[in-house]
Design an enzyme around this catalytic site. Structure first.
Site, PDB file in Angstrom:
ATOM      1  N   LYS A  91       0.865  -1.179   0.000  1.00 21.56           N
ATOM      2  CA  LYS A  91       0.000   0.000   0.000  1.00 21.56           C
ATOM      3  C   LYS A  91       0.896   1.222   0.000  1.00 21.56           C
ATOM      4  CE  LYS A  91      -4.542   0.871   0.727  1.00 21.56           C
ATOM      5  NZ  LYS A  91      -5.729   0.080   0.427  1.00 21.56           N
ATOM      6  N   GLY A 191     -25.290   2.647   4.505  1.00 21.99           N
ATOM      7  CA  GLY A 191     -24.420   3.266   3.494  1.00 21.99           C
ATOM      8  C   GLY A 191     -24.780   2.745   2.122  1.00 21.99           C
ATOM      9  N   VAL A 192     -25.517   3.569   1.368  1.00 24.07           N
ATOM     10  CA  VAL A 192     -25.902   3.144   0.012  1.00 24.07           C
ATOM     11  C   VAL A 192     -25.215   4.037  -1.016  1.00 24.07           C
ATOM     12  CG1 VAL A 192     -27.989   1.802   0.410  1.00 24.07           C
ATOM     13  CG2 VAL A 192     -28.150   4.289   0.450  1.00 24.07           C
ATOM     14  N   VAL A 195     -20.973   1.079  -3.550  1.00 23.83           N
ATOM     15  CA  VAL A 195     -21.151  -0.363  -3.372  1.00 23.83           C
ATOM     16  C   VAL A 195     -22.566  -0.685  -2.885  1.00 23.83           C
ATOM     17  CG1 VAL A 195     -20.367  -2.426  -2.147  1.00 23.83           C
ATOM     18  CG2 VAL A 195     -18.701  -0.702  -2.831  1.00 23.83           C
ATOM     19  N   GLY A 196     -23.004   0.045  -1.853  1.00 21.81           N
ATOM     20  CA  GLY A 196     -24.297  -0.248  -1.218  1.00 21.81           C
ATOM     21  C   GLY A 196     -25.458  -0.242  -2.192  1.00 21.81           C
ATOM     22  N   HIS A 197     -25.462   0.687  -3.145  1.00 21.44           N
ATOM     23  CA  HIS A 197     -26.643   0.750  -4.016  1.00 21.44           C
ATOM     24  C   HIS A 197     -26.659  -0.422  -5.007  1.00 21.44           C
ATOM     25  CE1 HIS A 197     -24.679   2.752  -7.488  1.00 21.44           C
ATOM     26  NE2 HIS A 197     -25.770   2.420  -8.148  1.00 21.44           N
TER      27      HIS A 197
HETATM   28  N1  LIG Z   1     -15.697   0.705  -3.889  1.00 22.97           N
HETATM   29  C1  LIG Z   1     -15.083  -0.454  -3.772  1.00 22.97           C
HETATM   30  O1  LIG Z   1     -14.813  -1.145  -4.767  1.00 22.97           O
HETATM   31  C2  LIG Z   1     -14.718  -0.992  -2.408  1.00 22.97           C
HETATM   32  C3  LIG Z   1     -13.922  -2.146  -2.338  1.00 22.97           C
HETATM   33  C4  LIG Z   1     -13.623  -2.680  -1.070  1.00 22.97           C
HETATM   34  C5  LIG Z   1     -14.102  -2.029   0.075  1.00 22.97           C
HETATM   35  N2  LIG Z   1     -14.856  -0.894  -0.038  1.00 22.97           N
HETATM   36  C6  LIG Z   1     -15.334  -0.263   1.202  1.00 22.97           C
HETATM   37  O2  LIG Z   1     -16.760  -0.257   1.200  1.00 22.97           O
HETATM   38  C7  LIG Z   1     -17.253   0.913   1.844  1.00 22.97           C
HETATM   39  C8  LIG Z   1     -18.177   1.678   0.889  1.00 22.97           C
HETATM   40  O3  LIG Z   1     -17.420   2.032  -0.265  1.00 22.97           O
HETATM   41  P1  LIG Z   1     -18.080   2.896  -1.432  1.00 22.97           P
HETATM   42  O4  LIG Z   1     -17.103   2.825  -2.555  1.00 22.97           O
HETATM   43  O5  LIG Z   1     -19.496   2.485  -1.635  1.00 22.97           O
HETATM   44  O6  LIG Z   1     -18.005   4.339  -0.778  1.00 22.97           O
HETATM   45  P2  LIG Z   1     -19.045   5.543  -0.974  1.00 22.97           P
HETATM   46  O7  LIG Z   1     -18.377   6.728  -0.383  1.00 22.97           O
HETATM   47  O8  LIG Z   1     -19.520   5.609  -2.379  1.00 22.97           O
HETATM   48  O9  LIG Z   1     -20.300   5.104  -0.076  1.00 22.97           O
HETATM   49  C9  LIG Z   1     -20.318   5.178   1.307  1.00 22.97           C
HETATM   50  C10 LIG Z   1     -21.708   5.684   1.708  1.00 22.97           C
HETATM   51  O10 LIG Z   1     -21.806   5.655   3.133  1.00 22.97           O
HETATM   52  C11 LIG Z   1     -22.489   6.816   3.534  1.00 22.97           C
HETATM   53  N3  LIG Z   1     -22.178   7.080   4.935  1.00 22.97           N
HETATM   54  C12 LIG Z   1     -21.097   7.692   5.479  1.00 22.97           C
HETATM   55  N4  LIG Z   1     -21.206   7.724   6.815  1.00 22.97           N
HETATM   56  C13 LIG Z   1     -22.349   7.109   7.129  1.00 22.97           C
HETATM   57  C14 LIG Z   1     -23.017   6.832   8.355  1.00 22.97           C
HETATM   58  N5  LIG Z   1     -22.490   7.186   9.535  1.00 22.97           N
HETATM   59  N6  LIG Z   1     -24.210   6.183   8.311  1.00 22.97           N
HETATM   60  C15 LIG Z   1     -24.754   5.812   7.122  1.00 22.97           C
HETATM   61  N7  LIG Z   1     -24.175   6.064   5.942  1.00 22.97           N
HETATM   62  C16 LIG Z   1     -22.997   6.699   5.943  1.00 22.97           C
HETATM   63  C17 LIG Z   1     -22.013   7.902   2.584  1.00 22.97           C
HETATM   64  O11 LIG Z   1     -22.918   8.985   2.545  1.00 22.97           O
HETATM   65  C18 LIG Z   1     -21.972   7.133   1.268  1.00 22.97           C
HETATM   66  O12 LIG Z   1     -23.198   7.197   0.566  1.00 22.97           O
HETATM   67  C19 LIG Z   1     -16.004   1.697   2.279  1.00 22.97           C
HETATM   68  O13 LIG Z   1     -15.677   1.340   3.606  1.00 22.97           O
HETATM   69  C20 LIG Z   1     -14.926   1.181   1.341  1.00 22.97           C
HETATM   70  O14 LIG Z   1     -13.632   1.288   1.920  1.00 22.97           O
HETATM   71  C21 LIG Z   1     -15.181  -0.380  -1.255  1.00 22.97           C
END
Ligand SMILES: NC(=O)c1ccc[n+]([C@@H]2O[C@H](COP(=O)([O-])OP(=O)(O)OC[C@H]3O[C@@H](n4cnc5c(N)ncnc54)[C@H](O)[C@@H]3O)[C@@H](O)[C@H]2O)c1
EC number: 1.4.1.23
Length: 367
Positions: A91, A191-192, A195-197
């Site tokens: 990293k 968290g949508v 990834v969530g959505h």
């Molecule tokens: N994107 C990837 O490919 C990937 C891969 C591995 C791990 N992750 C992990 O997955 C998680 C989500 O990643 P992402 O890419 O969707 O990020 P993102 O920023 O697009 O989504 C995160 C969502 O969480 C919401 N959020 C923040 N604080 C919150 C709270 N206290 N309560 C409810 N919602 C809250 C934000 O508003 C946002 O919509 C992160 O921890 C990231 O490190 C992502």
């Protein structure tokens, strides 16, 4: 006490002596013309070139940046090993506020430092860096992945990350309820975002009863306008207390599983995308003591790293999806090992990953 680099003795101790460390190489980089200060940490190359993203973050000081790089690199060794990739863990962190100091010149200088490692480290996006940044880094360094499709990259990794988490959930259902289907199960997603959505889409398609929350109202609205049956709840506090919740999926920030949340979780399974869900060592045991099945975060969220690794060989979505689908079997194997060894799944995952790295290193020495 600090040495001339300003790195405190305890950080150096972690690097060379502690069981938590054992890193192979740490590179401190500086380009005064562009203001670049970066740390590249290679934890292990036992399984192949170290792979992990570049975090761009305003660390309070250099020591904090080194410590973060060391921790994150180690985490990548485990994640890559469990994903079955021929990659070790590494990293990089760039010190500073990306909003203020990120320039093309700085990213190019960074690319030259990564290139100087001759392929021992392959970089990608992380917090504070995006596909457009990797396109710039790639101009100086061919060991760059996570680029845009226009530049030969695979683009947004959240599609496959969500797919992998969904497979982890199905494996959890299989282990706990004897059937991988999530139909009519209550699943709560905190968290949508990216990834969530996507995860919502898989679950709705399968007929799960989905509950969502997010601090951004528009993120929730985007879902509820598309799917009238998805229930929006006020906040994570409410979500984790939903009656009859089958699965809780933390998909926002780290530390979601802590001394405040674990005692009140109604869910039988925790399986989500967020990195570092366990707030501190011991939480995995608290979950097990409450009879809650925890699907280790770094195992189920590996779809993204599977995608960036694939990009190095010319990205193919279907090949990647097939690899991410294996998260189902890997998760089941972890639960089986946990049961066999009488330990929580998080500890079982660590043991399997360590074994894979150990075997690869031994095989290399024997050659
Ligand atoms: N994107 C990837 O490919 C990937 C891969 C591995 C791990 N992750 C992990 O997955 C998680 C989500 O990643 P992402 O890419 O969707 O990020 P993102 O920023 O697009 O989504 C995160 C969502 O969480 C919401 N959020 C923040 N604080 C919150 C709270 N206290 N309560 C409810 N919602 C809250 C934000 O508003 C946002 O919509 C992160 O921890 C990231 O490190 C992502």
């Amino acid at each position: 006490m600090t040495d001339v680099t300003g790195v405190p003795a305890d950080v150096l101790h972690t690097l060379f002596h502690s069981d938590q460390g054992g890193h192979e190489q740490v590179v401190l980089c500086q380009d005064r013309a562009s203001g670049l200060k970066a740390v590249i940490a290679l934890h292990s190359t036992a399984l192949g070139p170290a792979l992990g993203g570049t975090r761009f973050y305003p660390y309070a000081n250099e020591a904090e940046a080194v410590a973060d790089a060391l921790n994150l690199a180690r985490g990548m060794s485990y994640k890559n090993a469990m994903a079955g990739l021929d990659h070790g863990g590494g990293k990089a962190v760039i010190i500073g506020d990306p909003e203020k100091i990120k320039t093309e010149e700085l990213l190019l200088a960074y690319g030259r430092f990564v290139a100087s490692l001759g392929g021992r480290y392959v970089t990608a996006c992380d917090v504070g860096t995006y596909v457009a940044d990797m396109d710039v880094v790639a101009r100086e360094c061919r060991w760059t992945t996570g680029r845009s499709p226009e530049n030969g990259g695979a683009g947004d990794s959240s599609v496959l990350t969500a797919y992998g988490v969904y497979q982890g959930m199905r494996a959890s259902a299989q282990h706990l309820w004897g059937d991988p289907s999530l139909r009519a199960r209550r699943v709560g997603i905190a968290g949508v975002g990216k990834v969530g959505h996507h995860l919502v889409e898989h679950l709705v398609k399968e007929g799960a009863e989905v509950f969502v929350t997010d601090v951004r109202e528009e993120a929730v609205r985007r879902i509820t306008e598309r799917h009238r049956d998805v229930v929006a709840v006020r906040d994570t506090d409410e979500l984790i207390r939903v009656d009859g919740l089958g699965v809780y999926a933390p998909c926002a920030l780290g530390g979601a599983l802590n001394d405040d949340t674990v005692p009140v979780l109604t869910a039988e399974v925790v399986c989500g995308a967020a990195n570092n869900q366990l707030a501190h060592p011991g939480v995995e045991k608290d979950l097990a003591d409450r009879g809650i099945l925890y699907a280790p975060d770094y195992v189920v969220n590996a779809g993204g790293v599977i995608q960036v690794a694939d990009e190095l060989h010319g990205f193919d979505f279907e090949r990647c999806k097939a690899k991410a689908a294996k998260i189902f079997d890997t998760t089941l194997a972890i639960f089986a090992r946990a049961k066999e060894d009488g330990i929580p799944p998080a500890a079982a995952a660590d043991r399997i990953a360590e074994q894979r790295m150990h075997d690869a290193a031994a095989a290399r020495r024997a050659r």
